[in-house]
Motif scaffolding. Structure first.
Motif, PDB file in Angstrom:
ATOM      1  N   ARG A 143      10.737   2.061   0.196  1.00 25.15           N
ATOM      2  CA  ARG A 143      11.458   0.945   0.830  1.00 25.15           C
ATOM      3  C   ARG A 143      11.743   0.894   2.135  1.00 25.15           C
ATOM      4  NH1 ARG A 143       9.487  -0.637  -3.845  1.00 25.15           N
ATOM      5  NH2 ARG A 143      11.056  -0.880  -5.561  1.00 25.15           N
TER       6      ARG A 143
ATOM      7  N   TYR B 210      -2.226  -1.874   5.102  1.00 24.54           N
ATOM      8  CA  TYR B 210      -2.110  -2.681   6.328  1.00 24.54           C
ATOM      9  C   TYR B 210      -3.726  -2.865   6.771  1.00 24.54           C
ATOM     10  CZ  TYR B 210       2.708  -1.878   6.029  1.00 24.54           C
ATOM     11  OH  TYR B 210       3.898  -1.887   5.434  1.00 24.54           O
TER      12      TYR B 210
ATOM     13  N   THR C  76       1.801  -0.726  12.252  1.00 25.41           N
ATOM     14  CA  THR C  76       0.665   0.067  12.132  1.00 25.41           C
ATOM     15  C   THR C  76       0.840   1.004  13.396  1.00 25.41           C
ATOM     16  OG1 THR C  76      -0.911  -1.288  13.179  1.00 25.41           O
ATOM     17  CG2 THR C  76      -0.824  -1.202  10.592  1.00 25.41           C
TER      18      THR C  76
ATOM     19  N   ALA D 157       3.781   4.742   1.944  1.00 20.42           N
ATOM     20  CA  ALA D 157       3.139   3.715   1.730  1.00 20.42           C
ATOM     21  C   ALA D 157       4.134   2.849   0.523  1.00 20.42           C
ATOM     22  CB  ALA D 157       2.071   3.464   1.360  1.00 20.42           C
TER      23      ALA D 157
ATOM     24  N   SER E 110       8.707   0.139   9.034  1.00 18.63           N
ATOM     25  CA  SER E 110       8.047   0.392   7.910  1.00 18.63           C
ATOM     26  C   SER E 110       6.545  -0.467   8.055  1.00 18.63           C
ATOM     27  CB  SER E 110       8.739  -0.330   6.541  1.00 18.63           C
ATOM     28  OG  SER E 110       9.627   0.762   6.319  1.00 18.63           O
ATOM     29  N   ASN E 111       6.641  -1.830   8.229  1.00 16.25           N
ATOM     30  CA  ASN E 111       5.489  -2.508   8.299  1.00 16.25           C
ATOM     31  C   ASN E 111       4.532  -2.708   9.461  1.00 16.25           C
ATOM     32  OD1 ASN E 111       5.544  -3.828   5.699  1.00 16.25           O
ATOM     33  ND2 ASN E 111       6.806  -5.506   6.367  1.00 16.25           N
TER      34      ASN E 111
ATOM     35  N   TYR F  70       2.341  -0.364  -0.109  1.00 14.61           N
ATOM     36  CA  TYR F  70       1.845  -1.402   0.992  1.00 14.61           C
ATOM     37  C   TYR F  70       0.938  -0.906   1.819  1.00 14.61           C
ATOM     38  CZ  TYR F  70       6.398  -3.502   0.038  1.00 14.61           C
ATOM     39  OH  TYR F  70       7.584  -4.156  -0.495  1.00 14.61           O
TER      40      TYR F  70
ATOM     41  N   ARG G 213       4.665   2.917   6.964  1.00 16.98           N
ATOM     42  CA  ARG G 213       3.816   2.957   5.718  1.00 16.98           C
ATOM     43  C   ARG G 213       2.451   3.237   5.913  1.00 16.98           C
ATOM     44  NH1 ARG G 213       7.209  -2.333   3.459  1.00 16.98           N
ATOM     45  NH2 ARG G 213       8.975  -1.389   2.496  1.00 16.98           N
TER      46      ARG G 213
END
Lengths: 435, 300
Positions: free
Chosen positions: B146, A79, B189, B143, B186-187, A77, B136
């Protein structure tokens, strides 16, 4: 500060060496989303392994085996953000044996990018990836025709590949497809328009990602709240809430308003929403995909796994299900064997009663009565659950129409399932169930 | 935008709350790893949003390396008390004293030694799930991880054999002795974390903000002078206006020169930054696969 207004989730897929990781590296590099230490690390690895040439793929290939073998073995993933949007990229690998990772990376995507090597054109992997994107009902598809520099920026070659796709696209249910000629290695049409494609008038890849319409990708019809957790404080933060009893969950479809009638399933009891409680105070209405806590007028039997629904656009409730599945485990599907089925917030036992058909990836035909479904196969099955589940067809609602199968004992996730529309819908016989 | 629109922080928030509640619904003895750092501060607010008006249905757990910044531990204890949360602290020093963690000859860093300390705490309390604040975007191995990261009986992560994660359906099933690490952020920043801190008006430890501190230049970064990092004879001690961007141990966390003394300044600074957050962490620079190796051994 200009804060991005929304998030676009996309995944990239293609076969080995189509240049997926290079494309992502290029997007990050040209949109200035890379930092100096990341560039330094890239240069360090270039000196060791690349004979001095920077390898943009090293940005996403994070595990040692991947760098050593030059392959991507799992979903990575990434970003980045531009002033217009924030992006979550799932880089999904292309080898046949890792289709399960593509399903993982693509399931929550708004958009899929299928990469094609301009020299090779459409291959079985291209069909497979496009078919999976269609099956998962990803709203938007981009076909990135890569390595155009290696075919002399030929418009004719681009149109040939487009025609190859258009041969099978009508058989798949994809509403929005965009074809873009590019070179990930050199950066043509990725962030900056290419001087080599005067015949192409469309947007660059980033331009398209920034502008594609995604606001209506969530389902706002038919209220569904799968209950995750019953909120009953022993020592409430506010002493006045001593008798508080709320049902917490993420709204999986539709809109709910204070004072509206709702039905609690499987009990089938009709009651009224007394309050929509949130940490930031009660709200008058809430919608998918917000997380809320509902307080109901009556003290009824609701627990984790129950579903609270609105009184229109009713779901199905059945223990006989029909679904399309992607098999994800080396041990093939065994009809009759008991698996756990996790659907929304409940896990029940289930057995597959019939394998109806298997999708032939070369022809995209559904072939009836296959002997088995093995790793990476896609097929249609019937199954029976130990108790009825409340569901919608996947085409109507991705969240209430999907499930996973878990193997008992190993606890491995062995399949991703998409339910076909219910044959019968819930019938709350009016009045009978009202307290 | 119509009224049924969520912005990017609201999307990340509802995703994280959903994950927190799945943990509460599926595990018998979960814990939340709380260090007092900026990521775990966001985790705590998300836990409040997931579970209030109830008390938090899980204790907070911290592995104290003995090399923490004192400001961090003070903040950790105070925040736990404010929330009425149960805080469990397990110390690397104790783990060394009772033989659970054994330092190699000359090993000063506590980085590796927190792994056996954490695993021992998990065993002691029979935790079946630990929620952590890893993101991540921090690092290449992360990255690939899970939301629900399965760990075997030895606490090990097997990156080649992860459970597929599809839609928002998380498979939390475990056999005895196994456990799960769950990463609701996780997602997110680094920028999302600070924007969330700003939006939620969350307090953070003072060392994130600009202050004067004596530092020495070592390994390409400014290290804070303290009992564990005495200046070497040839090093010049400088009095600098600095802050931390990411908090590790006091012996390995680089200070950055910065005048940023509120959250808005920090956000502006990150927006203009040209190095990543972990660029100031010596523990990640050891090798290309430093984080991967630590995670395989049972690190967060």
């Amino acid at each position: 500060m200009n804060v991005p207004v929304d998030i676009l989730r996309f995944n990239t897929c293609g076969s080995v060496d189509d240049g997926k990781s290079t494309l992502i590296g290029r997007l990050l590099y040209d949109s200035k989303s890379l930092m100096e230490d990341q560039l330094e690390a890239l240069e360090r690895s270039a000196d060791i392994t690349g004979g001095g040439q920077i390898n943009l793929a090293n940005l996403t290939d994070g595990l040692r085996a991947e760098r050593e073998q030059g392959i991507t073995i799992d979903v990575a993933y990434r970003y980045f953000a531009t002033p217009r949007r924030k992006f979550i990229i799932a880089d999904t690998p292309g080898h046949v044996q890792y289709t399960r990772n593509m399903v993982t990376g693509a399931s929550s995507a708004n958009l899929s990018i299928v990469l094609v090597d301009a020299r090779a054109g459409v291959i079985e992997q291209s069909r497979r990836h496009t078919a999976i994107a269609a099956l998962l009902r990803i709203p938007h598809l981009v076909v990135a025709v890569n390595k155009m520099d290696l075919v002399d920026w030929s418009e004719q070659r681009f149109l040939e590949i487009r025609a190859q796709f258009e041969e099978f696209l009508p058989r798949l249910d994809i509403k929005d497809v965009k074809f873009i000629p590019l070179s990930a290695l050199n950066g043509d049409n990725v962030v900056e328009p290419s001087p080599h494609t005067p015949w192409y008038v469309g947007p660059t890849l980033l331009g398209h990602l920034e502008s594609v319409h995604i606001a209506s990708d969530w389902n706002l019809n038919g209220f569904r709240l799968p209950v995750q957790w019953v909120n009953r404080p022993n020592n409430p933060t506010d002493p006045k809430l001593h008798d508080f009893r709320g049902f917490s969950g993420q709204i999986a479809g539709g809109i709910v308003r204070t004072g509206q009638k709702v039905i609690a399933l499987p009990a089938g009891i009709v009651t009224t929403v007394k309050q929509i409680w949130t940490y930031d105070g009660p709200v008058e209405q809430a919608f998918c995909p917000q997380s809320v806590t509902l307080v109901l007028e009556h003290d009824i039997d609701v627990s984790r796994g129950s579903t609270i629904i609105g009184t229109d656009q009713l779901p199905g409730a059945s223990s006989q299900l029909q679904a399309e599945i992607c098999w994800m485990h080396p041990r093939p599907l065994q009809p009759g064997k008991k698996y756990f089925l996790k659907h929304t917030t409940q896990t029940v036992q289930a057995a597959v009663t019939e394998i109806v058909s298997k999708l032939n990836m070369a022809t995209l035909d559904a072939e009836p009565e296959p002997a088995a479904l093995a790793m990476n196969d896609i097929g249609e099955i019937r199954l029976r659950t130990a108790k009825p589940i409340v569901f919608d067809g996947y085409a109507t609602n991705r969240l209430t129409g999907s499930f996973i199968l878990i193997e008992q004992g190993s606890n491995a996730t062995v399949a991703a399932g998409m339910l076909l529309p219910p044959r019968e819908i819930v019938k709350p016989e009016n009045g009978d169930y009202v307290i | 935008m119509n009224s049924y629109h969520l912005d990017h922080l609201q999307h990340l928030e509802t995703e994280a709350i959903h994950i927190m509640r799945e943990v509460a619904g599926e595990f018998d003895r979960p814990a939340l790893l709380f260090s007092g750092g900026k990521d775990s501060i966001c985790l705590l607010r998300l836990a409040e949003k997931a579970f209030r008006p109830s008390e938090l249905p899980l204790p907070l757990l911290n592995v104290d390396t003995g090399h923490h910044f004192p400001e961090l531990n003070e903040f950790r204890d105070r925040r736990a008390q404010q929330l009425g949360a149960k805080l469990v602290v397990r110390k690397v020093e104790d783990a060394i004293a009772n033989g659970v963690a054994v330092p190699a000859a000359g090993e000063i860093s506590r980085n590796r030694l927190q792994i056996p300390t954490l695993l021992a705490a998990i065993e002691e309390f029979r935790f079946d799930c630990c929620i952590g604040g890893a993101r991540r975007d921090e690092e290449k191995a992360r990255a690939k991880e899970r939301f629900f990261s399965f760990r075997d009986g030895f606490g090990q992560w097997d990156p080649k054999n992860q459970r597929p994660e599809i839609w928002n359906l998380y498979n939390g099933r475990l056999n005895p002795g196994e456990n799960m690490r769950v990463f609701p952020l996780s997602n997110w920043t680094e920028m999302d974390v600070w924007e969330y801190i700003q939006r939620e008006k969350l307090e953070v430890p003072s060392i994130y903000f600009s202050h004067r501190r004596q530092c020495v230049r070592r390994g390409g970064q400014w290290l804070p002078v303290n009992d564990l990092v005495p200046p070497k004879p040839n090093e010049e001690v400088r009095d600098l206006v600095v802050r931390v961007r990411t908090i590790g141990d006091i012996i390995s966390t680089g200070m950055i020169e910065s005048p940023a003394d509120d959250v808005a300044d920090i956000i502006a600074e990150i927006a203009a930054a040209r190095v990543t957050e972990r660029g100031s962490r010596a523990d990640d620079k050891t090798s290309e696969a430093a984080m991967e190796d630590r995670k395989k051994a049972g690190y967060f």
